[in-house]
Design a protein around this motif. Structure first.
Motif, PDB file in Angstrom:
ATOM      1  N   VAL A  82       4.144   1.618   2.344  1.00  0.00           N
ATOM      2  CA  VAL A  82       5.236   2.381   1.737  1.00  0.00           C
ATOM      3  C   VAL A  82       4.815   3.835   1.603  1.00  0.00           C
ATOM      4  O   VAL A  82       3.879   4.157   0.852  1.00  0.00           O
ATOM      5  N   PHE A  83       5.485   4.705   2.342  1.00  0.00           N
ATOM      6  CA  PHE A  83       5.264   6.143   2.187  1.00  0.00           C
ATOM      7  C   PHE A  83       6.333   6.688   1.246  1.00  0.00           C
ATOM      8  O   PHE A  83       7.531   6.569   1.504  1.00  0.00           O
ATOM      9  N   VAL A  84       5.870   7.282   0.141  1.00  0.00           N
ATOM     10  CA  VAL A  84       6.781   7.830  -0.863  1.00  0.00           C
ATOM     11  C   VAL A  84       6.927   9.327  -0.604  1.00  0.00           C
ATOM     12  O   VAL A  84       6.009  10.113  -0.864  1.00  0.00           O
TER      13      VAL A  84
ATOM     14  N   PHE B  73       0.858  -1.187   0.000  1.00  0.00           N
ATOM     15  CA  PHE B  73       0.000   0.000   0.000  1.00  0.00           C
ATOM     16  C   PHE B  73       0.891   1.233   0.000  1.00  0.00           C
ATOM     17  O   PHE B  73       1.542   1.548   1.003  1.00  0.00           O
ATOM     18  N   CYS B  74       0.943   1.899  -1.161  1.00  0.00           N
ATOM     19  CA  CYS B  74       1.792   3.079  -1.326  1.00  0.00           C
ATOM     20  C   CYS B  74       0.958   4.344  -1.174  1.00  0.00           C
ATOM     21  O   CYS B  74      -0.210   4.387  -1.558  1.00  0.00           O
TER      22      CYS B  74
ATOM     23  N   ARG C 116      -0.865  -3.319  14.352  1.00  0.00           N
ATOM     24  CA  ARG C 116       0.295  -2.531  14.722  1.00  0.00           C
ATOM     25  C   ARG C 116       1.100  -2.209  13.473  1.00  0.00           C
ATOM     26  O   ARG C 116       1.123  -2.976  12.515  1.00  0.00           O
ATOM     27  N   LYS C 117       1.761  -1.060  13.495  1.00  0.00           N
ATOM     28  CA  LYS C 117       2.600  -0.637  12.374  1.00  0.00           C
ATOM     29  C   LYS C 117       4.011  -0.390  12.873  1.00  0.00           C
ATOM     30  O   LYS C 117       4.207   0.277  13.890  1.00  0.00           O
ATOM     31  N   GLN C 118       4.993  -0.938  12.152  1.00  0.00           N
ATOM     32  CA  GLN C 118       6.389  -0.804  12.569  1.00  0.00           C
ATOM     33  C   GLN C 118       7.257  -0.494  11.349  1.00  0.00           C
ATOM     34  O   GLN C 118       7.226  -1.223  10.356  1.00  0.00           O
ATOM     35  N   GLU C 119       8.011   0.584  11.434  1.00  0.00           N
ATOM     36  CA  GLU C 119       8.917   0.943  10.343  1.00  0.00           C
ATOM     37  C   GLU C 119      10.084  -0.034  10.297  1.00  0.00           C
ATOM     38  O   GLU C 119      10.676  -0.361  11.325  1.00  0.00           O
ATOM     39  N   ILE C 120      10.434  -0.488   9.094  1.00  0.00           N
ATOM     40  CA  ILE C 120      11.497  -1.489   8.966  1.00  0.00           C
ATOM     41  C   ILE C 120      12.684  -1.005   8.133  1.00  0.00           C
ATOM     42  O   ILE C 120      13.757  -1.621   8.182  1.00  0.00           O
ATOM     43  N   GLY C 121      12.513   0.060   7.367  1.00  0.00           N
ATOM     44  CA  GLY C 121      13.655   0.495   6.573  1.00  0.00           C
ATOM     45  C   GLY C 121      13.304   1.583   5.578  1.00  0.00           C
ATOM     46  O   GLY C 121      12.162   2.020   5.470  1.00  0.00           O
TER      47      GLY C 121
ATOM     48  N   LEU D  43      11.584   6.204  -0.184  1.00  0.00           N
ATOM     49  CA  LEU D  43      10.562   5.247   0.200  1.00  0.00           C
ATOM     50  C   LEU D  43      10.806   4.775   1.631  1.00  0.00           C
ATOM     51  O   LEU D  43      11.890   4.263   1.950  1.00  0.00           O
ATOM     52  N   ILE D  44       9.806   4.968   2.483  1.00  0.00           N
ATOM     53  CA  ILE D  44       9.886   4.527   3.874  1.00  0.00           C
ATOM     54  C   ILE D  44       8.972   3.308   4.026  1.00  0.00           C
ATOM     55  O   ILE D  44       7.750   3.414   3.859  1.00  0.00           O
ATOM     56  N   PHE D  45       9.561   2.168   4.345  1.00  0.00           N
ATOM     57  CA  PHE D  45       8.840   0.898   4.417  1.00  0.00           C
ATOM     58  C   PHE D  45       8.436   0.596   5.860  1.00  0.00           C
ATOM     59  O   PHE D  45       9.230   0.767   6.789  1.00  0.00           O
ATOM     60  N   SER D  46       7.224   0.120   6.020  1.00  0.00           N
ATOM     61  CA  SER D  46       6.722  -0.335   7.323  1.00  0.00           C
ATOM     62  C   SER D  46       5.910  -1.611   7.115  1.00  0.00           C
ATOM     63  O   SER D  46       5.409  -1.859   6.006  1.00  0.00           O
ATOM     64  N   ILE D  47       5.801  -2.396   8.160  1.00  0.00           N
ATOM     65  CA  ILE D  47       4.930  -3.569   8.108  1.00  0.00           C
ATOM     66  C   ILE D  47       3.747  -3.326   9.033  1.00  0.00           C
ATOM     67  O   ILE D  47       3.883  -2.720  10.097  1.00  0.00           O
ATOM     68  N   VAL D  48       2.583  -3.783   8.612  1.00  0.00           N
ATOM     69  CA  VAL D  48       1.360  -3.687   9.402  1.00  0.00           C
ATOM     70  C   VAL D  48       0.930  -5.113   9.711  1.00  0.00           C
ATOM     71  O   VAL D  48       0.743  -5.925   8.794  1.00  0.00           O
TER      72      VAL D  48
END
Length: 219
Positions: A168-170, A61-62, A133-138, A119-124
């Motif tokens: 993914v936040f662009v 999901f971008c 829960r949402k956690q940034e991974i890289g 691009l900031i990647f997180s897992i939900v």
């Protein structure tokens, strides 16, 4: 007597050197054992034969307007139907790196194609109580010549589990410049307010109107 003392001193010196050598040897052996133990305990990189292993379905999901929150993923299927959110499906493996995923997203997402996009990647994922829960991974740059600590990390190394959503936040450079200009404009209007209160108030309201129109456009 003098000869006897000299012999005894020679023996003491030899025994001291032998003891020192033994201590040095024992320390060397101990360090080698610790190194072997550390290498044994260190997790090995995940090796996947992609020709023999079925890929997983990665739901991505971008968004380039704002970072998604956990609440955005509630009632997700309904939001996909009403097009409040958009999904990109990728068939891949857990040994895929963030660099590889970035290159794949470039093929379908124009924002990711922006040369200076970040691009900031997180897992939900759901916790033990079933709460999301949402956690940034890289992070990874669209520009392949720019690298980060995590751009070559795999999904497995970043603790991704099958079934997790990939958020993914662009972040685009144009957004940063627009927000900076709006902030400077508001500050200038506040500074003028000390001498011209009425004009400053009107300009400040116009500035707020510009900010609100900007937010509506980006949402």
């Amino acid at each position: 007597m003098s000869e006897k003392r000299e012999r005894e001193s020679e023996v003491d010196v030899r025994s001291g050197k032998e003891q020192e050598n033994n201590n040095h040897e024992s320390k060397r052996q101990k360090s080698e054992i610790e190194k072997k133990t550390e290498d044994t305990n260190r997790p090995k990189p995940l090796e996947i034969d992609r020709e023999k292993t079925c890929p997983l379905l990665l739901r991505v999901f971008c968004n380039s307007e704002r970072p998604f929150g956990v609440e955005d993923y509630e009632n997700l299927e309904q939001k996909l139907k009403t097009k409040e959110m958009f999904e990109t499906s990728i068939h891949t493996w857990k040994d895929a790196t963030l660099r590889e995923l970035t290159d794949l997203l470039k093929e379908v997402n124009p924002d990711v194609q922006e040369f200076q996009a970040k691009l900031i990647f997180s897992i939900v994922f759901p916790n033990k109580r079933g709460e999301l829960r949402k956690q940034e991974i890289g992070m990874c740059w669209s520009n392949p010549s720019k690298t980060t600590e995590t751009s070559n990390k795999t999904l497995a190394e970043l603790k991704f589990e099958t079934g997790d959503y990939l958020d993914v936040f662009v972040s685009l450079p144009s957004q940063s410049s627009q927000l900076s200009q709006l902030s400077k404009s508001s500050q200038n209007n506040r500074d003028r307010g000390n001498n011209q209160p009425y004009r400053s108030h009107r300009n400040y309201q116009n500035s707020l109107g510009n900010q609100n129109s900007f937010r509506k456009e980006t949402r």
